[in-house]
Design a protein around this motif. Structure first.
Motif, PDB file in Angstrom:
ATOM      1  N   PHE A 187       0.745  -1.054  -0.012  1.00  0.00           N
ATOM      2  CA  PHE A 187      -0.376  -0.391  -0.087  1.00  0.00           C
ATOM      3  C   PHE A 187       0.915   1.337   0.045  1.00  0.00           C
ATOM      4  O   PHE A 187       0.489   2.061  -0.085  1.00  0.00           O
ATOM      5  N   GLY A 188       2.560   1.024  -0.016  1.00  0.00           N
ATOM      6  CA  GLY A 188       3.179   2.440  -0.305  1.00  0.00           C
ATOM      7  C   GLY A 188       3.785   2.856   1.179  1.00  0.00           C
ATOM      8  O   GLY A 188       4.003   4.097   1.334  1.00  0.00           O
ATOM      9  N   LEU A 189       2.901   2.421   2.661  1.00  0.00           N
ATOM     10  CA  LEU A 189       2.616   2.841   4.190  1.00  0.00           C
ATOM     11  C   LEU A 189       3.954   2.489   4.609  1.00  0.00           C
ATOM     12  O   LEU A 189       4.502   1.026   4.602  1.00  0.00           O
ATOM     13  N   TRP A 190       4.442   3.256   5.507  1.00  0.00           N
ATOM     14  CA  TRP A 190       5.954   3.236   5.662  1.00  0.00           C
ATOM     15  C   TRP A 190       5.618   4.362   7.098  1.00  0.00           C
ATOM     16  O   TRP A 190       5.063   4.762   7.186  1.00  0.00           O
ATOM     17  N   ASN A 191       7.005   3.746   7.662  1.00  0.00           N
ATOM     18  CA  ASN A 191       7.289   4.300   9.201  1.00  0.00           C
ATOM     19  C   ASN A 191       8.838   3.937   9.784  1.00  0.00           C
ATOM     20  O   ASN A 191       9.394   3.500   8.753  1.00  0.00           O
ATOM     21  N   THR A 192       9.231   5.171  10.096  1.00  0.00           N
ATOM     22  CA  THR A 192      10.456   5.034  10.047  1.00  0.00           C
ATOM     23  C   THR A 192      11.219   3.901  11.865  1.00  0.00           C
ATOM     24  O   THR A 192      11.745   3.838  11.089  1.00  0.00           O
ATOM     25  N   ALA A 193      10.176   3.195  12.121  1.00  0.00           N
ATOM     26  CA  ALA A 193      10.699   2.338  12.355  1.00  0.00           C
ATOM     27  C   ALA A 193      10.591   1.250  11.689  1.00  0.00           C
ATOM     28  O   ALA A 193      11.317   0.159  12.323  1.00  0.00           O
ATOM     29  N   ALA A 194      10.124   0.985  10.754  1.00  0.00           N
ATOM     30  CA  ALA A 194      10.227  -0.029   9.919  1.00  0.00           C
ATOM     31  C   ALA A 194      11.615   0.062   8.834  1.00  0.00           C
ATOM     32  O   ALA A 194      12.425  -1.202   8.707  1.00  0.00           O
ATOM     33  N   ILE A 195      11.856   1.516   8.477  1.00  0.00           N
ATOM     34  CA  ILE A 195      13.887   1.335   7.828  1.00  0.00           C
ATOM     35  C   ILE A 195      14.744   0.718   8.817  1.00  0.00           C
ATOM     36  O   ILE A 195      15.440   0.122   7.967  1.00  0.00           O
ATOM     37  N   PRO A 196      15.391   0.911   9.601  1.00  0.00           N
ATOM     38  CA  PRO A 196      15.834  -0.449  10.091  1.00  0.00           C
ATOM     39  C   PRO A 196      15.614  -1.693  10.104  1.00  0.00           C
ATOM     40  O   PRO A 196      16.489  -2.471  10.041  1.00  0.00           O
ATOM     41  N   GLU A 197      14.481  -2.229  10.092  1.00  0.00           N
ATOM     42  CA  GLU A 197      14.313  -3.496  10.353  1.00  0.00           C
ATOM     43  C   GLU A 197      14.784  -3.694   8.558  1.00  0.00           C
ATOM     44  O   GLU A 197      15.378  -4.625   8.408  1.00  0.00           O
ATOM     45  N   ILE A 198      14.627  -2.890   8.084  1.00  0.00           N
ATOM     46  CA  ILE A 198      14.173  -3.521   6.291  1.00  0.00           C
ATOM     47  C   ILE A 198      16.099  -3.448   6.231  1.00  0.00           C
ATOM     48  O   ILE A 198      16.853  -3.831   5.142  1.00  0.00           O
ATOM     49  N   LYS A 199      16.747  -2.435   6.478  1.00  0.00           N
ATOM     50  CA  LYS A 199      18.370  -2.224   6.373  1.00  0.00           C
ATOM     51  C   LYS A 199      19.023  -3.785   7.076  1.00  0.00           C
ATOM     52  O   LYS A 199      19.732  -4.331   6.720  1.00  0.00           O
ATOM     53  N   LYS A 200      18.439  -4.106   8.461  1.00  0.00           N
ATOM     54  CA  LYS A 200      18.984  -5.100   8.615  1.00  0.00           C
ATOM     55  C   LYS A 200      18.595  -6.452   7.855  1.00  0.00           C
ATOM     56  O   LYS A 200      19.517  -7.468   8.218  1.00  0.00           O
ATOM     57  N   SER A 201      17.281  -6.423   7.335  1.00  0.00           N
ATOM     58  CA  SER A 201      16.955  -7.390   6.503  1.00  0.00           C
ATOM     59  C   SER A 201      17.917  -7.695   5.222  1.00  0.00           C
ATOM     60  O   SER A 201      17.587  -8.104   4.217  1.00  0.00           O
ATOM     61  N   ASP A 202      18.857  -6.638   4.771  1.00  0.00           N
ATOM     62  CA  ASP A 202      19.753  -6.282   3.739  1.00  0.00           C
ATOM     63  C   ASP A 202      19.199  -5.595   2.428  1.00  0.00           C
ATOM     64  O   ASP A 202      20.093  -6.478   1.599  1.00  0.00           O
ATOM     65  N   TYR A 203      18.475  -5.193   2.784  1.00  0.00           N
ATOM     66  CA  TYR A 203      17.426  -4.994   1.673  1.00  0.00           C
ATOM     67  C   TYR A 203      18.126  -3.258   1.340  1.00  0.00           C
ATOM     68  O   TYR A 203      18.641  -2.277   1.731  1.00  0.00           O
ATOM     69  N   LYS A 204      19.084  -2.188  -0.421  1.00  0.00           N
ATOM     70  CA  LYS A 204      19.188  -1.696  -0.269  1.00  0.00           C
ATOM     71  C   LYS A 204      18.619  -0.615  -0.353  1.00  0.00           C
ATOM     72  O   LYS A 204      19.155   0.931  -0.457  1.00  0.00           O
ATOM     73  N   MET A 205      17.018  -0.429  -0.957  1.00  0.00           N
ATOM     74  CA  MET A 205      16.363   0.528  -1.040  1.00  0.00           C
ATOM     75  C   MET A 205      15.320   0.010  -1.092  1.00  0.00           C
ATOM     76  O   MET A 205      14.448  -1.132  -1.174  1.00  0.00           O
ATOM     77  N   GLY A 206      14.542   0.572  -0.758  1.00  0.00           N
ATOM     78  CA  GLY A 206      12.908   0.240  -0.313  1.00  0.00           C
ATOM     79  C   GLY A 206      11.625   1.887  -0.921  1.00  0.00           C
ATOM     80  O   GLY A 206      12.344   2.844  -1.249  1.00  0.00           O
ATOM     81  N   TYR A 207      11.123   1.356  -1.633  1.00  0.00           N
ATOM     82  CA  TYR A 207      10.199   1.727  -2.299  1.00  0.00           C
ATOM     83  C   TYR A 207       8.745   1.924  -1.850  1.00  0.00           C
ATOM     84  O   TYR A 207       8.257   1.148  -1.353  1.00  0.00           O
TER      85      TYR A 207
END
Length: 282
Positions: free
Chosen positions: A221-241
């Protein structure tokens, strides 16, 4: 007596002379200095302010590519583009001189100011629908376009969705496969093991299918928050859309903007939206 001594010494020296080897002449080897070590300067990654200052690359987001009736709900009309309309849109992009780029090139541009085509565009697809493969990828191929397909892994091999083989074929043909969670559960509601279920496991499953790293993630849904970003980084993704909302000022690489191509748009309207949506406004 003197003759005897003379003979003795003469014989002695002759004996020594016969045993000694002639002196070898060793050619002088010139000393060659070792070549100076070439130091290649390391590229310096851009900070968030610099990334945000760069001109945005237009990124389109498609969901369904199929027919719908005039009485269809507003939601269906927004998220569904008819096949003839999709074909017209791809032709219009090609005629206008657009060239598709993929995430690695976008990353190098944003982080290291790498080169881009004169008119770059990225074409992305969410939700794993089968027609994205049979219609979307096939139509793009006519123009040498490549796309990014964000896969919701719970749907793989289900009726109406892509199979493992189709996903593998997309990757083999030069498209990029990204992750779109396990079951489209929005990241703003994750807790506990949800991060593993929705981020880590889908990434591993897709990497097993295509045999390549999966480095890109699209938020449901394109929905995000700042709490998700560290977890996405930790999961070894380079970019989020995300979709068309404002980018994060601290981690813009994890809030890359896209626009949904609506089924209510004409081809001309889509072209105008590309220009209006990605002019610098932040």
């Amino acid at each position: 007596m003197k003759n005897l001594l003379f003979c003795f010494y003469l014989g002695f020296f002759l004996l020594i002379g016969c045993q000694s080897e002639p002196r070898k002449i060793i050619p002088e080897v010139p000393v060659v200095a070792a070549p100076a070590k070439v130091v290649v300067p390391q590229k310096v990654a851009a900070d968030a302010t610099t990334i945000l200052s760069r001109k945005e690359v237009p990124i389109l987001c498609y969901h369904n590519i199929r027919d719908f009736s005039a009485s269809a709900s507003g939601n269906i009309k927004v998220y569904t583009v008819k096949p003839p309309a999709f074909a017209q849109q791809m032709k219009a992009l090609a005629d206008a001189g657009y060239e598709t780029i993929l995430p690695e090139q976008l990353y190098n541009y944003l982080v290291f100011d790498g080169p881009l085509p004169a008119k770059p565009i990225m074409i992305t697809f969410d939700d794993t629908r089968e027609e994205q493969f049979s219609i979307g990828a096939a139509e793009m191929k006519k123009y040498g376009f490549k796309g990014v397909f964000f896969i919701m892994t719970v749907s793989i091999n289900r009726p109406g969705y892509m199979s493992k083989e189709q996903i593998k074929t997309l990757s083999h043909d030069g498209n990029v496969v990204g992750a779109h969670t396990w079951d489209h559960h929005m990241v703003t509601k994750y807790a506990g093991d949800d991060w593993n279920t929705q981020l880590v496991k889908p990434k591993a499953k897709l990497e097993e299918i295509i045999g390549k790293p999966v480095t890109d993630f699209a938020y449901p849904f394109g929905l995000w928050n700042t709490a998700a970003i560290p977890e996405i980084k930790k999961s070894d993704y380079k970019m989020g859309y995300i979709l068309a909302t404002k980018r994060d000022s601290v981690d813009p690489l994890y809030t890359i903007r896209r626009i949904i191509v609506s089924g209510t748009w004409s081809t001309e309207g889509m072209m105008k939206s590309i220009n209006s949506s990605f002019t610098k406004s932040e």
